[in-house]
Design a protein around this motif. Structure first.
Motif, PDB file in Angstrom:
ATOM      1  N   CYS A  15      49.269  -3.585  30.030  1.00 48.24           N
ATOM      2  CA  CYS A  15      50.374  -4.642  30.253  1.00 48.24           C
ATOM      3  C   CYS A  15      51.281  -4.246  31.530  1.00 48.24           C
ATOM      4  CB  CYS A  15      51.347  -4.626  29.195  1.00 48.24           C
ATOM      5  SG  CYS A  15      52.131  -3.180  28.538  1.00 48.24           S
ATOM      6  N   ASN A  16      50.642  -3.426  32.369  1.00 45.54           N
ATOM      7  CA  ASN A  16      51.318  -2.995  33.688  1.00 45.54           C
ATOM      8  C   ASN A  16      50.183  -3.111  34.732  1.00 45.54           C
ATOM      9  OD1 ASN A  16      53.245  -2.199  35.545  1.00 45.54           O
ATOM     10  ND2 ASN A  16      53.104   0.025  35.106  1.00 45.54           N
ATOM     11  N   LYS A  24      51.923 -16.170  34.894  1.00 47.22           N
ATOM     12  CA  LYS A  24      52.556 -16.781  33.676  1.00 47.22           C
ATOM     13  C   LYS A  24      51.906 -15.840  32.616  1.00 47.22           C
ATOM     14  CE  LYS A  24      54.283 -20.455  30.706  1.00 47.22           C
ATOM     15  NZ  LYS A  24      54.314 -21.865  30.725  1.00 47.22           N
ATOM     16  N   LYS A  25      52.770 -14.750  31.778  1.00 46.80           N
ATOM     17  CA  LYS A  25      52.183 -14.148  30.843  1.00 46.80           C
ATOM     18  C   LYS A  25      52.520 -14.599  29.361  1.00 46.80           C
ATOM     19  CE  LYS A  25      52.728 -10.386  34.143  1.00 46.80           C
ATOM     20  NZ  LYS A  25      53.383 -11.142  35.169  1.00 46.80           N
ATOM     21  N   GLU A  26      51.336 -14.381  28.614  1.00 46.77           N
ATOM     22  CA  GLU A  26      51.488 -15.135  26.952  1.00 46.77           C
ATOM     23  C   GLU A  26      52.591 -13.965  26.459  1.00 46.77           C
ATOM     24  OE1 GLU A  26      48.138 -12.209  27.623  1.00 46.77           O
ATOM     25  OE2 GLU A  26      48.762 -13.984  28.662  1.00 46.77           O
ATOM     26  N   ARG A  33      55.093  -5.511  27.292  1.00 49.87           N
ATOM     27  CA  ARG A  33      55.548  -4.975  28.567  1.00 49.87           C
ATOM     28  C   ARG A  33      57.091  -4.468  28.359  1.00 49.87           C
ATOM     29  NH1 ARG A  33      54.699  -6.136  33.485  1.00 49.87           N
ATOM     30  NH2 ARG A  33      56.807  -7.096  33.607  1.00 49.87           N
ATOM     31  N   LYS A  34      57.859  -5.174  27.443  1.00 49.52           N
ATOM     32  CA  LYS A  34      59.275  -4.774  27.048  1.00 49.52           C
ATOM     33  C   LYS A  34      59.137  -3.546  26.092  1.00 49.52           C
ATOM     34  CE  LYS A  34      63.399  -6.726  24.946  1.00 49.52           C
ATOM     35  NZ  LYS A  34      64.061  -7.693  24.406  1.00 49.52           N
ATOM     36  N   ASP A  47      53.939  -3.920  37.608  1.00 49.43           N
ATOM     37  CA  ASP A  47      53.696  -5.569  37.617  1.00 49.43           C
ATOM     38  C   ASP A  47      54.796  -6.414  37.959  1.00 49.43           C
ATOM     39  OD1 ASP A  47      52.551  -7.950  37.023  1.00 49.43           O
ATOM     40  OD2 ASP A  47      52.320  -7.653  34.628  1.00 49.43           O
ATOM     41  N   ASP A  48      56.177  -5.658  38.048  1.00 46.76           N
ATOM     42  CA  ASP A  48      57.190  -6.543  38.528  1.00 46.76           C
ATOM     43  C   ASP A  48      57.580  -6.526  39.862  1.00 46.76           C
ATOM     44  OD1 ASP A  48      58.356  -6.990  35.753  1.00 46.76           O
ATOM     45  OD2 ASP A  48      58.636  -4.961  35.690  1.00 46.76           O
ATOM     46  N   ILE A  49      56.856  -5.548  40.599  1.00 44.57           N
ATOM     47  CA  ILE A  49      57.284  -5.597  41.710  1.00 44.57           C
ATOM     48  C   ILE A  49      56.056  -5.542  42.980  1.00 44.57           C
ATOM     49  CG2 ILE A  49      59.588  -4.093  41.318  1.00 44.57           C
ATOM     50  CD1 ILE A  49      58.389  -1.571  41.947  1.00 44.57           C
TER      51      ILE A  49
END
Length: 259
Positions: A15-16, A24-26, A33-34, A47-49
């Protein structure tokens, strides 16, 4: 040598993933990820940046950076090499092997260098590097060349240059058996073989950095590093994006992936 702490949480593989930036992620993916962030105490994942940090015509982000700790203040393309002394520090074993690799080809005190990229680069560009075109460009510049180091992944380029420029003394670390770098094949190698190839790559980069003049292939990522370390008077772009012609489908893929 270590640059920063490394994270080996297995969730990184699930998840990264940089290729999913902006997608758009399920819900289940977002939950993982959290969890990854919470249990590692971080605010951001690659994945964020990734898309914001990725440079090129496909990136719409500002490329100015200010990082006082390293004296970085300006365009990222020029400033990122200031991280060299902290991010690319060879340990004693690796540094000794790099020096031994360079010593083995008996380079003269003064020489030029050139990068000729083949292999899987052909998947991204319309035109493979043309040795005839490259040599013609160099000769039109009327630059006297006695000694030249050839940084390449395809030995056939060396053979062509020897044929066209018999007056040049040619140095290289490329073996006759090399017919282009393909990352898919490289990833299948054992760690021992991968490390050996990486030592050779580091050695070739160092040789180009210390050359009197470098002719760069501007569709090769490592060229950005070499180019921005050398002073402008010691660098000439010999194969540009215009020469290579980035494939429309490659550019489209980048645009859709990172914007």
């Amino acid at each position: 040598m270590p640059f920063c702490s490394q994270n080996h949480d297995k969730l990184n593989h699930k998840c990264n993933v940089k290729s999913r930036y902006g997608e758009k992620k399920e819900p289940f993916y977002c939950l993982k990820r959290k969890l990854l962030k919470v249990r590692n105490g971080v605010d951001y994942l690659t994945d964020d940046i990734f898309g914001k940090a990725c440079l090129g015509s496909y990136s719409q982000e500002i490329t100015y950076a200010l990082w006082n700790d390293f004296g970085i203040d300006g365009d990222i393309n020029k400033e990122f090499v200031k991280l060299r002394d902290v991010a690319l520090r060879y340990n004693s074993k690796t540094f000794a092997q790099i020096k031994e690799k360079i010593k083995g080809i008996h380079l003269p005190a003064h020489y030029c260098s050139i990068q000729l990229r083949g292999g899987d680069k052909s998947f991204e560009v319309s035109n493979r590097m043309d040795v005839n075109c490259v040599i013609d460009k160099i000769k039109r510049m009327e630059i006297k060349i006695d000694n030249i180091f050839i940084f390449t992944d395809e030995f056939s380029y060396i053979e062509k240059i020897r044929e066209k420029c018999p007056e040049w003394n040619i140095y290289t670390l490329t073996k006759e058996s090399e017919h282009g770098y393909y990352n898919v094949d490289f990833q299948k190698l054992s760690w021992v073989k991968k490390r050996r190839e990486m030592i050779k790559l580091f050695a070739m980069v160092e040789i180009c950095i210390h050359s009197d003049l470098h002719f760069g292939c501007e569709v090769a990522c490592v060229n950005d590093y070499i180019k921005n370390i050398k002073i402008p008077e010691k660098y000439i772009a010999i194969w540009t994006e215009d020469d290579a012609g980035l494939k429309a489908e490659f550019v489209s893929q980048l645009n859709s992936q990172f914007n």
